[in-house]
Scaffold this motif. Structure first.
Motif, PDB file in Angstrom:
ATOM      1  N   ARG A   1       0.825  -1.205   0.000  1.00 12.53           N
ATOM      2  CA  ARG A   1       0.000   0.000   0.000  1.00 12.53           C
ATOM      3  C   ARG A   1       0.858   1.253   0.000  1.00 12.53           C
ATOM      4  NH1 ARG A   1      -4.988  -0.773   3.732  1.00 12.53           N
ATOM      5  NH2 ARG A   1      -5.567  -2.934   3.315  1.00 12.53           N
ATOM      6  N   LYS A   2       0.240   2.357  -0.460  1.00 13.53           N
ATOM      7  CA  LYS A   2       0.884   3.665  -0.370  1.00 13.53           C
ATOM      8  C   LYS A   2       0.567   4.259   1.009  1.00 13.53           C
ATOM      9  CE  LYS A   2       2.483   4.293  -4.675  1.00 13.53           C
ATOM     10  NZ  LYS A   2       1.749   5.066  -5.686  1.00 13.53           N
ATOM     11  N   PRO A   3       1.400   5.203   1.466  1.00 16.38           N
ATOM     12  CA  PRO A   3       1.169   5.760   2.806  1.00 16.38           C
ATOM     13  C   PRO A   3      -0.237   6.312   3.038  1.00 16.38           C
ATOM     14  CG  PRO A   3       3.312   6.418   2.004  1.00 16.38           C
ATOM     15  CD  PRO A   3       2.661   5.674   0.879  1.00 16.38           C
ATOM     16  N   HIS A   4      -0.873   6.870   1.965  1.00 17.55           N
ATOM     17  CA  HIS A   4      -2.197   7.444   2.205  1.00 17.55           C
ATOM     18  C   HIS A   4      -3.291   6.388   2.262  1.00 17.55           C
ATOM     19  CE1 HIS A   4      -3.633   7.213  -2.057  1.00 17.55           C
ATOM     20  NE2 HIS A   4      -2.337   7.121  -2.249  1.00 17.55           N
ATOM     21  N   GLN A   5      -2.897   5.122   2.064  1.00 16.62           N
ATOM     22  CA  GLN A   5      -3.914   4.062   2.115  1.00 16.62           C
ATOM     23  C   GLN A   5      -3.867   3.280   3.419  1.00 16.62           C
ATOM     24  OE1 GLN A   5      -2.324   2.300  -1.414  1.00 16.62           O
ATOM     25  NE2 GLN A   5      -4.071   2.894  -2.657  1.00 16.62           N
ATOM     26  N   ILE A   6      -3.123   3.767   4.402  1.00 15.14           N
ATOM     27  CA  ILE A   6      -3.064   3.069   5.687  1.00 15.14           C
ATOM     28  C   ILE A   6      -3.421   4.035   6.812  1.00 15.14           C
ATOM     29  CG2 ILE A   6      -1.411   1.310   4.975  1.00 15.14           C
ATOM     30  CD1 ILE A   6       0.809   2.967   6.106  1.00 15.14           C
ATOM     31  N   SER A   7      -3.662   3.508   7.996  1.00  9.63           N
ATOM     32  CA  SER A   7      -4.117   4.348   9.108  1.00  9.63           C
ATOM     33  C   SER A   7      -2.942   5.088   9.741  1.00  9.63           C
ATOM     34  CB  SER A   7      -4.787   3.475  10.160  1.00  9.63           C
ATOM     35  OG  SER A   7      -3.794   2.854  10.947  1.00  9.63           O
ATOM     36  N   GLY A   8      -3.266   6.041  10.590  1.00 10.44           N
ATOM     37  CA  GLY A   8      -2.232   6.853  11.225  1.00 10.44           C
ATOM     38  C   GLY A   8      -1.251   6.031  12.049  1.00 10.44           C
ATOM     39  N   GLY A   9      -1.795   5.083  12.800  1.00 10.73           N
ATOM     40  CA  GLY A   9      -0.924   4.261  13.631  1.00 10.73           C
ATOM     41  C   GLY A   9      -0.010   3.388  12.780  1.00 10.73           C
ATOM     42  N   GLN A  10      -0.562   2.888  11.660  1.00 10.30           N
ATOM     43  CA  GLN A  10       0.259   2.079  10.758  1.00 10.30           C
ATOM     44  C   GLN A  10       1.341   2.931  10.123  1.00 10.30           C
ATOM     45  OE1 GLN A  10      -3.015   0.833   8.431  1.00 10.30           O
ATOM     46  NE2 GLN A  10      -3.506  -0.911   9.731  1.00 10.30           N
ATOM     47  N   ARG A  11       0.986   4.166   9.774  1.00  6.75           N
ATOM     48  CA  ARG A  11       1.957   5.072   9.179  1.00  6.75           C
ATOM     49  C   ARG A  11       3.106   5.334  10.138  1.00  6.75           C
ATOM     50  NH1 ARG A  11      -1.689   9.676   7.217  1.00  6.75           N
ATOM     51  NH2 ARG A  11      -3.073   7.983   6.612  1.00  6.75           N
ATOM     52  N   GLN A  12       2.728   5.506  11.404  1.00  5.30           N
ATOM     53  CA  GLN A  12       3.746   5.756  12.415  1.00  5.30           C
ATOM     54  C   GLN A  12       4.703   4.568  12.507  1.00  5.30           C
ATOM     55  OE1 GLN A  12       3.182   4.503  16.145  1.00  5.30           O
ATOM     56  NE2 GLN A  12       5.336   5.006  16.241  1.00  5.30           N
ATOM     57  N   ARG A  13       4.155   3.365  12.365  1.00  3.48           N
ATOM     58  CA  ARG A  13       5.011   2.183  12.437  1.00  3.48           C
ATOM     59  C   ARG A  13       5.887   2.057  11.193  1.00  3.48           C
ATOM     60  NH1 ARG A  13       0.332  -0.522  14.626  1.00  3.48           N
ATOM     61  NH2 ARG A  13       0.266  -2.064  12.968  1.00  3.48           N
ATOM     62  N   VAL A  14       5.358   2.518  10.031  1.00  4.22           N
ATOM     63  CA  VAL A  14       6.198   2.519   8.828  1.00  4.22           C
ATOM     64  C   VAL A  14       7.394   3.451   9.051  1.00  4.22           C
ATOM     65  CG1 VAL A  14       6.333   3.037   6.372  1.00  4.22           C
ATOM     66  CG2 VAL A  14       4.247   2.069   7.315  1.00  4.22           C
TER      67      VAL A  14
ATOM     68  N   ALA B   1      -3.654  17.506  -8.265  1.00  8.29           N
ATOM     69  CA  ALA B   1      -4.183  18.266  -7.130  1.00  8.29           C
ATOM     70  C   ALA B   1      -5.226  17.448  -6.380  1.00  8.29           C
ATOM     71  CB  ALA B   1      -4.774  19.578  -7.612  1.00  8.29           C
ATOM     72  N   VAL B   2      -6.099  16.785  -7.150  1.00 10.98           N
ATOM     73  CA  VAL B   2      -7.135  15.966  -6.509  1.00 10.98           C
ATOM     74  C   VAL B   2      -6.501  14.846  -5.701  1.00 10.98           C
ATOM     75  CG1 VAL B   2      -8.973  14.314  -6.975  1.00 10.98           C
ATOM     76  CG2 VAL B   2      -8.926  16.497  -8.181  1.00 10.98           C
ATOM     77  N   LYS B   3      -5.496  14.204  -6.319  1.00  8.99           N
ATOM     78  CA  LYS B   3      -4.838  13.093  -5.654  1.00  8.99           C
ATOM     79  C   LYS B   3      -4.171  13.572  -4.358  1.00  8.99           C
ATOM     80  CE  LYS B   3      -1.403   9.577  -6.687  1.00  8.99           C
ATOM     81  NZ  LYS B   3      -0.084   9.937  -7.131  1.00  8.99           N
ATOM     82  N   ARG B   4      -3.533  14.760  -4.466  1.00  8.37           N
ATOM     83  CA  ARG B   4      -2.831  15.297  -3.303  1.00  8.37           C
ATOM     84  C   ARG B   4      -3.834  15.615  -2.194  1.00  8.37           C
ATOM     85  NH1 ARG B   4      -0.008  19.038  -5.850  1.00  8.37           N
ATOM     86  NH2 ARG B   4      -0.946  20.891  -4.996  1.00  8.37           N
ATOM     87  N   ARG B   5      -4.986  16.194  -2.634  1.00  5.47           N
ATOM     88  CA  ARG B   5      -5.975  16.544  -1.613  1.00  5.47           C
ATOM     89  C   ARG B   5      -6.472  15.285  -0.904  1.00  5.47           C
ATOM     90  NH1 ARG B   5      -9.131  19.814  -4.432  1.00  5.47           N
ATOM     91  NH2 ARG B   5     -10.681  18.230  -4.847  1.00  5.47           N
ATOM     92  N   ASN B   6      -6.707  14.240  -1.703  1.00  7.13           N
ATOM     93  CA  ASN B   6      -7.143  12.983  -1.090  1.00  7.13           C
ATOM     94  C   ASN B   6      -6.113  12.477  -0.097  1.00  7.13           C
ATOM     95  OD1 ASN B   6      -9.450  13.012  -2.542  1.00  7.13           O
ATOM     96  ND2 ASN B   6      -8.738  11.591  -4.126  1.00  7.13           N
ATOM     97  N   GLU B   7      -4.857  12.558  -0.500  1.00  5.58           N
ATOM     98  CA  GLU B   7      -3.799  12.066   0.377  1.00  5.58           C
ATOM     99  C   GLU B   7      -3.728  12.889   1.653  1.00  5.58           C
ATOM    100  OE1 GLU B   7      -0.877  10.435  -3.146  1.00  5.58           O
ATOM    101  OE2 GLU B   7      -0.162  11.985  -1.798  1.00  5.58           O
ATOM    102  N   GLU B   8      -3.878  14.228   1.465  1.00  7.51           N
ATOM    103  CA  GLU B   8      -3.807  15.089   2.637  1.00  7.51           C
ATOM    104  C   GLU B   8      -4.979  14.829   3.573  1.00  7.51           C
ATOM    105  OE1 GLU B   8      -3.297  18.912   0.876  1.00  7.51           O
ATOM    106  OE2 GLU B   8      -1.182  18.482   0.515  1.00  7.51           O
ATOM    107  N   GLN B   9      -6.163  14.607   2.964  1.00  4.10           N
ATOM    108  CA  GLN B   9      -7.320  14.311   3.811  1.00  4.10           C
ATOM    109  C   GLN B   9      -7.104  13.008   4.558  1.00  4.10           C
ATOM    110  OE1 GLN B   9     -10.559  14.495   1.097  1.00  4.10           O
ATOM    111  NE2 GLN B   9     -10.903  16.670   1.437  1.00  4.10           N
ATOM    112  N   ALA B  10      -6.554  12.020   3.827  1.00  4.40           N
ATOM    113  CA  ALA B  10      -6.284  10.733   4.464  1.00  4.40           C
ATOM    114  C   ALA B  10      -5.305  10.930   5.607  1.00  4.40           C
ATOM    115  CB  ALA B  10      -5.725   9.753   3.444  1.00  4.40           C
ATOM    116  N   ALA B  11      -4.306  11.782   5.371  1.00  7.22           N
ATOM    117  CA  ALA B  11      -3.314  12.040   6.417  1.00  7.22           C
ATOM    118  C   ALA B  11      -3.946  12.776   7.578  1.00  7.22           C
ATOM    119  CB  ALA B  11      -2.153  12.843   5.847  1.00  7.22           C
ATOM    120  N   GLY B  12      -4.869  13.712   7.246  1.00  8.12           N
ATOM    121  CA  GLY B  12      -5.498  14.511   8.289  1.00  8.12           C
ATOM    122  C   GLY B  12      -6.387  13.682   9.196  1.00  8.12           C
ATOM    123  N   ARG B  13      -7.006  12.633   8.606  1.00 10.96           N
ATOM    124  CA  ARG B  13      -7.904  11.797   9.380  1.00 10.96           C
ATOM    125  C   ARG B  13      -7.156  10.994  10.436  1.00 10.96           C
ATOM    126  NH1 ARG B  13      -9.884   8.403   5.468  1.00 10.96           N
ATOM    127  NH2 ARG B  13     -10.008  10.028   3.960  1.00 10.96           N
ATOM    128  N   ALA B  14      -5.885  10.724  10.147  1.00 12.08           N
ATOM    129  CA  ALA B  14      -5.108   9.864  11.036  1.00 12.08           C
ATOM    130  C   ALA B  14      -4.931  10.504  12.400  1.00 12.08           C
ATOM    131  CB  ALA B  14      -3.752   9.594  10.433  1.00 12.08           C
TER     132      ALA B  14
END
Ligand SMILES: Nc1ncnc2c1ncn2[C@@H]1O[C@H](COP(=O)(O)OP(=O)(O)OP(=O)(O)O)[C@@H](O)[C@H]1O
Ligand SMILES: [Mg+2]
Lengths: 377, 271
Positions: free
Chosen positions: A143-156, B258-271
């Motif tokens: 998976r890419k980093p944006h496809q995993i959870s925050g805790g998993q990212r931290q472990r990566v 840009a869309v992809k980046r926004r998705n990634e940032e949102q995914a990161a923000g949710r964490a």
């Protein structure tokens, strides 16, 4: 069998792994690190603790090589680091933001540093797999980093910095985003890794409980200075200043003036009241007569009773203002005659024990002559 | 979705008619069977055939293509480097001056840019030809590349490059392995922008082109002065198509990124 205590800082023959020698870091005319000297030994789990903006990250960045000290010297393994760029230091850093490469998979992120070393492919694969197992990430390798959870990212991020088996690992608030349970799990994981690999850890944290749990020694910082370096127990039991006592855990501070009396000091703290007596001074502090001092007492060392206790050195009468019920503990906020507030903590051993004290009750608070530490006030 | 009011609908229609009617007429008449430009005599693609047999136009087209590819590539390299310095270097003496100077050619009248380049080339004794046009086009299109790339770099997380250094990369490796792949969409759309700018430039090219090399826009312009021929219409239609494809691709690339980046940032923000 003799119990082996890990305390290389007590051994004068031990060579420190990391040495800060008179390190100052200025940004423009702002001093972020102010002439600090500090030794950290191999296999330590060293925690940097302090309020926001006190210079913890800056210390790490200087060690990793992203900032150069304005003055002073950094040595790692006895070697001056001034001319050594980050990629040639035996140091890996786990960033607070994780800084995972978004265009690479989890697997590629972990392999990134190993690939730079040019080790054979089968060894590289084996090492990455080992890291994935250790951090329980095997399922997410593709998976890419944006496809995993925050805790998993931290472990990566952790796996990536561990993969190269560095001599020294810097962790900048590595567990900040995790919930309490995952945080505790990861703390134990970290300590386990440290035990297995013998890596030296320097960890930055906002969370004093975390520092107390994992650290061999703790450095408490304030405004670019290290105020005290000691084991977690010493930091808690024998703080060297009011600042440290107040920063770590809960504490009662009573201001007064000291007068040498017997084997300790009498502290005059309020007009017309009997002085308090204490036999413990903070590290290297010996107040002259009439010096203004602060008495620091942990709430759990203060007893509370309805009648005047006998045979205790310090006992003062007061009134209960507030009761905080914390599940296993209760904290009573007691106002002494004269306005001074004292917190007393007791364990709730019996379930739903009838509360012996309630608001507005007149009570006595008391503590022994070794419970309080005498500090510069 | 809310329905548009008749006022909005009319404004939109008028605007688009104003913008695209001339081009539409041009495209339609490029398929005219008659030699007379203004009289419709049935559908035909014969002018496209004629065009393919016109050596002068084909030569010019080849020069234009070479110039566009070379200058946009050069401009992308230089513009990206300039953007890196502007965004990364922090404060250094003369930074404001430098960044102002990078963007000045964006607002400079093309006639002045062209004239000054002409004087420069004469001054250093460089014969005008493909090389001089490439240099001239690089000069003005690298500003556009630098604008596009620096707007991406502003939001680039520097700690990614630091992490790469930390893991053993040299500065160059860190840039090539981490930064470049991440900002690639911006670099690509910068390249496409530079490419289309070079393709349709007339003013600067006419200052810096010589007898040995003429670009398509110059050729079209001079041919039109002798009267509009349907062949020119056909040529223009082809150019419109190429430019349109270039611009649409550039905007799609950057939008998708840009869309992809926004998705990634949102995914990161949710964490
Ligand atoms: N590049 C910089 N330029 C100017 N000032 C800086 C820079 N980096 C840090 N500082 C300042 O240095 C001080 C220490 O910063 P540092 O990041 O080390 O704090 P910290 O202890 O890590 O804080 P936190 O717990 O909030 O992360 C801060 O006051 C900060 O504003
Ligand atoms: Mg920090």
């Amino acid at each position: 069998m003799e119990q082996h205590v890990f305390a290389p800082w007590l051994n004068p023959d031990e060579k420190p792994l990391i040495q800060f020698k008179g390190v100052t870091k200025r940004f423009g005319d702002f001093t972020a690190i102010d002439n600090q000297t500090l030794d950290i030994y191999a296999k330590e789990f060293f925690a940097l603790l302090g309020p926001s903006g006190c210079g913890k990250t800056t210390m790490m960045r200087i060690l990793a090589g992203f900032e150069q000290p304005t003055e002073g010297q950094i040595l790692i393994g006895g070697k001056d680091m001034r001319a050594i760029p980050p990629n040639e230091r035996p140091v890996n850093m786990m960033f607070q933001s994780y800084a995972l490469f978004p265009h690479l998979t989890v697997w590629e992120n972990i392999a990134f540093g190993l690939k730079r070393e040019g080790i054979p492919k089968d060894q590289l694969n084996a090492r990455v797999e080992e890291m994935l197992r250790l951090t329980r990430l095997a399922k997410f390798a593709k998976r890419k980093p944006h496809q995993i959870s925050g805790g998993q990212r931290q472990r990566v991020a952790l796996a990536r910095s561990l993969a190269k088996a560095p001599k020294l690992l810097l962790l900048d608030e590595p567990l900040g985003a995790l919930d309490k349970k995952l945080r505790q799990e990861t703390q134990f994981e970290l300590m386990d890794i440290q035990e297995k690999t013998g890596t030296t850890f320097v960890i930055v944290t906002h969370d004093q409980e975390e520092a107390m749990t994992v650290a061999s020694r703790v450095a408490v910082m304030d405004e670019g200075r290290i105020i005290q370096v000691a084991t977690p127990a010493d930091i808690y039991e024998a703080p060297s200043s009011v600042y440290v006592a107040d920063f770590i855990g809960d504490v009662n501070i009573i201001q007064g003036t000291a007068l040498k009396a017997g084997d300790g000091y009498d502290i005059a703290w309020a007009e017309g009241r009997a002085p308090l007596h204490s036999k413990r001074e903070g590290d290297g502090f010996s107040p002259t007569n009439g010096a203004s001092v602060a008495l620091a007492i942990r709430p759990e060392k203060v007893s509370i009773s309805a009648e005047q206790p006998s045979g205790v050195t310090n006992a003062v009468k007061g009134r209960i203002i507030d009761i905080a019920y914390l599940g296993n503990l209760s904290t009573y906020h007691v106002e002494l005659e004269g306005g001074q507030m004292i917190k007393a903590q007791t364990a709730n051993t019996r379930r739903l024990s009838r509360r012996s004290y309630t608001w507005e009750d007149e009570v006595w608070v008391s503590w022994t002559d070794t419970a309080a530490v005498l500090l510069e006030g | 979705m809310r329905r548009m009011s008749w006022f909005n609908a009319t404004s939109l229609t008028l605007g688009f008619v104003f913008l695209y009617l001339p081009m539409l007429i041009l495209v339609i008449f490029s398929f005219n069977a008659s030699k007379l430009v203004t009289i419709w005599a049935g559908f035909s693609t014969k002018w496209y055939g004629e065009l393919m047999r016109n050596e002068a136009f084909l030569d010019a087209a080849w020069v234009t293509a070479k110039v566009a590819v070379a200058s946009s590539t050069l401009a992308t390299v230089l513009g990206t480097m300039a953007a890196l310095v502007l965004v990364r270097a922090g404060r250094f003496p003369g930074r404001t001056l430098f960044s102002g100077m990078i963007y000045a050619p964006l607002v400079m009248p093309e006639v002045i840019t062209g004239l000054s380049l002409l004087l420069l080339f004469i001054g250093i004794g460089l014969d005008r030809g493909v090389l001089t046009i490439v240099l001239a086009h690089t000069t003005f299109s690298m500003c556009y590349v630098s604008v596009v790339v620096s707007s991406r770099l502003v939001t680039f997380d520097d700690s990614l490059e630091e992490a790469a250094l930390d893991l053993g990369c040299s500065r160059l490796e860190a840039f090539l392995l981490v930064t470049l792949p991440i900002i690639a969409p911006a670099v690509i759309s910068g390249w496409l922008l530079a490419f289309t700018l070079s393709l349709d430039d007339l003013v600067i090219a006419s200052f810096t082109a010589g007898p040995s090399a003429t670009t398509l826009p110059i050729k079209v312009f001079s041919a039109v002065r002798l009267g509009v021929s349907p062949e020119i219409n056909a040529l223009s239609t082809i150019m419109i198509t190429i430019v349109a494809v270039g611009v649409i691709t550039a905007s799609l690339v950057s939008k998708r990124a840009a869309v992809k980046r926004r998705n990634e940032e949102q995914a990161a923000g949710r964490a």
